[in-house]
Design an enzyme around this catalytic site. Structure first.
Site, PDB file in Angstrom:
ATOM      1  CD  GLU A  13      35.072 -46.489 -38.110  1.00  0.00           C
ATOM      2  OE1 GLU A  13      34.800 -47.547 -38.710  1.00  0.00           O
ATOM      3  OE2 GLU A  13      35.224 -45.392 -38.690  1.00  0.00           O
ATOM      4  CG  HIS A  73      44.902 -28.921 -23.999  1.00  0.00           C
ATOM      5  ND1 HIS A  73      44.664 -27.589 -24.256  1.00  0.00           N
ATOM      6  CD2 HIS A  73      43.881 -29.591 -24.565  1.00  0.00           C
ATOM      7  CE1 HIS A  73      43.532 -27.465 -24.938  1.00  0.00           C
ATOM      8  NE2 HIS A  73      43.032 -28.675 -25.123  1.00  0.00           N
TER       9      HIS A  73
END
Length: 341
Positions: free
Chosen positions: A89, A140
Site C-alpha cells: 500500500e 515535522h
C-alpha cells in the site's frame, strides 16, 4: 320523478369530481443501481472522458477488483490504465501521489480501506501537505493527540512540565496496556521547578488524572502539553484585570479525566479549551461535546470556546508558524469573549 332524479344526479357528479381530483398516478419505478455499480460507472465515465485518468491497486485489473468495483474496466482500457499492483500500500499510494504531482489523475484503490493505514504517511505527509511544503515544518510539526486519542485500546498521555514528563513516562512503562506518550519536542530544553516528591524513585503521575495548575473562579481553561504554559501566562495577565482563571493540565488524553473538568465548569460556569492541534475533530471538540452531554452543561453561562491551531499544515516561516498555533493573546481574547468583557 324527473325533479328527484335531477337532485340526486348533481351530488353524484360532485362526488365523482372529488374522486377524480384526489386520484394520483403511481410514479414510474426509479432505476435501482448498487453502490458498486455506481462507483464503476463513475470511474468508467471519467476514464473515457480524460486519458490522464488511470486506476491502480491490488487486483483491480484482471480480477475486476476484490469487490468487483472495477468490473470490466481492464478489458476496456487495458494494462496501461488499469494497473494491478503488488501488496504494498505504501508503494502504490506513493506512485499515485507522484503521478498526480506530474499531472495525471490517479484513482488509488485500497482493497479495503483498513489497509490504508499502511500508506498513511503517503496520504498525510505527501498528498495532503505537498502544496504547503516550502520547508519541512508541515511534515515535522503536528499534534497527534486527537489521532491516537480516538483509538480504543490505547492510553494516551501528554506531559507539559518536567514533573509530568517523569511521572507519566514511569506510569506508562509500568502499565500493562499500550501507552502513547506525546512529547512536545519544543519542551525538551525548558527547565521547570522540580518538587521534592518528584525526585523520589517511587514518584508516579497517575494515568487518567488531570491536575489543576491554577485555582480560579471565573472561567475554566483546559489544555495539555506546551499550551498549558501559555494558559498560565494568560491567566496571570487576566488576574491583574480581576479575572481569575482555573487552569487545568489534562496530562492524559485517553482516558480523559472529565470529572475534574466538569467539577471546575460547575464552579466557574465558563469553559475555554486550548490545544495546538487542528480544530476539526480535536481534543477541545471532544471536551465540549462531553460537557454538552453531561451534567455540567446546565451550569454554563455562555457557550464553550475552543482555541486551536490553524486549520492548515504547519508553515515553515517563523511569523506564519506563530500565527498557526495558539499564542497568549489568542487565549486572552477567547477568555474575554466567553466572559463578554
Amino acid at each position: 320523478m324527473a325533479a328527484v332524479s335531477g337532485l340526486v344526479w348533481r351530488p353524484l357528479r360532485q362526488v365523482s369530481g372529488l374522486l377524480k381530483r384526489r386520484f394520483h398516478r403511481t410514479a414510474p419505478a426509479a432505476l435501482q443501481v448498487t453502490v458498486r455499480d455506481a462507483i464503476n460507472q463513475g470511474m468508467d465515465e471519467e476514464l473515457e472522458r480524460d486519458e490522464k485518468v488511470f486506476l491502480l491497486g491490488e487486483e483491480v485489473a484482471q480480477y475486476d477488483g476484490a469487490y468487483k468495483v472495477s468490473r470490466g474496466l481492464w478489458k476496456k482500457y487495458g494494462d496501461k490504465r488499469i494497473i494491478d499492483t503488488p501488496i504494498s500500500e505504501m508503494g502504490f499510494a506513493g506512485i499515485a501521489v507522484g503521478a498526480a504531482m506530474a499531472g495525471l489523475r490517479p484513482i488509488c484503490e485500497f482493497m479495503t480501506f483498513n489497509f490504508s493505514m499502511q500508506a498513511i504517511d503517503q496520504v498525510i505527509n505527501s498528498a495532503a501537505k505537498t502544496y504547503y511544503m516550502s520547508g519541512v515544518a508541515a511534515q515535522h510539526s503536528q499534534c497527534f493527540a486527537a489521532w491516537y486519542g480516538h483509538c480504543p485500546g490505547l492510553k494516551v498521555v501528554s506531559p507539559w512540565n518536567s514533573e509530568d514528563a517523569k511521572g507519566l513516562i514511569k506510569s506508562a512503562i509500568r502499565d500493562n496496556n499500550p501507552v502513547v506518550v506525546l512529547e512536545n519536542e519544543l519542551m525538551y530544553g525548558v527547565p521547570f521547578e522540580f518538587p521534592s516528591e518528584a525526585q523520589s524513585k517511587d514518584f508516579l503521575v497517575p494515568i487518567g488524572k488531570a491536575k489543576i495548575e491554577r485555582q480560579g473562579t471565573h472561567i475554566t481553561v483546559v489544555s495539555h502539553s506546551r499550551p498549558v504554559g501559555h494558559c498560565l501566562e494568560a491567566a496571570a495577565v487576566l488576574s491583574k484585570e480581576g479575572v481569575e482563571c482555573e487552569v487545568i493540565n489534562m496530562r492524559t488524553i485517553r482516558p480523559m479525566d472529565m470529572e475534574t473538568i466538569e467539577a471546575s465548569v460547575m464552579k466557574t460556569n465558563h469553559l475555554v479549551t486550548v490545544e495546538g492541534g487542528w480544530p476539526q475533530f480535536g481534543v477541545g471538540a471532544e471536551i465540549c461535546a462531553r460537557i454538552m452531554e453531561g451534567p455540567a452543561f446546565n451550569f454554563l453561562d455562555a457557550p464553550a470556546v475552543r482555541v486551536t491551531g490553524a486549520d492548515v499544515p504547519m508553515p515553515y516561516a517563523k511569523i506564519l508558524e506563530d500565527n498557526s498555533i495558539p499564542q497568549v493573546k489568542d487565549i486572552i481574547f477567547a477568555i474575554k469573549k466567553t466572559l463578554n468583557i
